[in-house]
Design an enzyme around this catalytic site. Structure first.
Site, PDB file in Angstrom:
ATOM      1  N   HIS A  67       1.828 -46.100  20.372  1.00 19.51           N
ATOM      2  CA  HIS A  67       1.575 -47.440  19.841  1.00 19.51           C
ATOM      3  C   HIS A  67       0.898 -48.341  20.862  1.00 19.51           C
ATOM      4  CE1 HIS A  67       5.900 -49.010  20.893  1.00 19.51           C
ATOM      5  NE2 HIS A  67       5.048 -49.511  21.767  1.00 19.51           N
TER       6      HIS A  67
ATOM      7  N   ASN B 185       5.013 -43.202  21.569  1.00 19.70           N
ATOM      8  CA  ASN B 185       4.490 -42.601  20.332  1.00 19.70           C
ATOM      9  C   ASN B 185       3.019 -42.990  20.100  1.00 19.70           C
ATOM     10  OD1 ASN B 185       4.716 -45.273  19.642  1.00 19.70           O
ATOM     11  ND2 ASN B 185       6.221 -44.986  18.002  1.00 19.70           N
TER      12      ASN B 185
ATOM     13  N   GLU C 222       2.544 -49.281  15.192  1.00 19.54           N
ATOM     14  CA  GLU C 222       3.248 -47.999  15.186  1.00 19.54           C
ATOM     15  C   GLU C 222       2.416 -46.941  14.446  1.00 19.54           C
ATOM     16  OE1 GLU C 222       5.696 -47.719  17.042  1.00 19.54           O
ATOM     17  OE2 GLU C 222       7.386 -49.034  16.606  1.00 19.54           O
TER      18      GLU C 222
ATOM     19  N   ASP D 187       1.826 -59.425  21.064  1.00 16.78           N
ATOM     20  CA  ASP D 187       2.906 -59.273  20.085  1.00 16.78           C
ATOM     21  C   ASP D 187       4.153 -60.057  20.466  1.00 16.78           C
ATOM     22  OD1 ASP D 187       3.465 -57.688  22.276  1.00 16.78           O
ATOM     23  OD2 ASP D 187       3.591 -55.808  21.193  1.00 16.78           O
TER      24      ASP D 187
END
Ligand code: GLP
Length: 245
Positions: free
Chosen positions: A138, A136, A143, A67
């Site tokens: 990810h 979280n 996400e 990413d």
């Protein structure tokens, strides 16, 4: 899914570097999928040390990163391009033309994501994908969502991710709001997956992701369905996993 428990961060890093270097030794022209974040830094340091000793040779290795922040230039010290050069590419004998990070400066998201997805395919796919784990759940910048994203795409970062990553920027306002990331489908196509995670702060999400239901609300949970995943986690990160009596 194989889970290795290590005593601490150093041992986690050494174990992960061992797995990556085994891949490079077995297939010198392999495609490594690489990750950023603080967790894999020790893994890269260990690989550099073994490279310096002459134990690992990166001359034929190709890489694709997961990413990149949208809008950051390569010379911005918070770009993932900059991170990879600092922690690995500039320290080993990898050919820079064999390294790939999504281009955060391309404003046309569809164009860049399409180019990146095709690039990975043209390289023959990823032999081993290194992953960290967001608080979280990810992976890359996928996400929590109501469905799993298939291919490389542009994401709006959640407040919790902006919050978690603001420590690297002057303020939360400086954290980019969007990023380009491989999709869950792109990640799942990797032949092998190696996820590194450490620390008590990740213990809840580790238990949810690898022992809870598979759901796009916890993106990493999909890894339970991949047939060749190794998780290397320190004791603290595994402290909340259900233990068998
Ligand atoms: C970032 C990256 C992820 C990384 C995650 C966890 O948002 N895009 O690839 O896994 O953060 O980072 P850390 O290892 O610093 O906890």
């Amino acid at each position: 899914m194989r889970i290795y428990e290590t005593a601490n961060y150093e041992e986690m890093s050494r174990k992960a570097a061992n797995i990556l270097s085994a891949q490079v030794i077995l297939k010198p022209d392999c495609v490594l999928g690489l990750a950023t974040g603080s967790t894999p830094i020790g893994t890269y340091d260990q690989l550099v040390e073994w490279y310096e000793k002459g134990d690992v040779d990166f001359s034929e290795v190709k890489t694709v990163n997961l990413d990149e922040y949208k809008g950051l230039t390569r010379d911005n010290d918070q770009s993932y391009y900059y991170f990879m050069h600092k922690h690995l590419f500039d320290r080993v004998n990898i050919k820079l033309e064999n390294t790939n990070v999504p281009d955060g400066t391309e404003p046309d998201a569809e164009k860049e994501c399409d180019r990146y997805e095709k690039l990975i395919e043209s390289m023959g796919g990823v032999d081993i994908q290194l992953l960290g784990l967001g608080h979280n759940g990810h992976i890359g910048f996928n996400e929590p969502d109501s469905s799993f994203a298939k291919t490389t795409h542009c994401v709006n970062l959640t407040e919790s991710t902006i919050e978690a990553n603001k420590r690297f920027f002057a303020s939360a306002d400086d954290v980019p709001r969007q990023a380009y990331t491989m999709g869950i489908g792109t990640i799942m196509k990797a032949k092998k997956i190696l996820l590194v995670v450490n620390g008590e702060a990740k213990a809840d999400i580790v238990a949810k992701a690898f022992f809870g239901p598979v759901t796009p609300e916890v993106p990493a949970s999909i890894l339970q369905l991949h047939n060749d995943v190794v998780v290397v986690a320190d004791r603290a990160a595994l402290s909340k996993v259900p233990r068998q009596a």
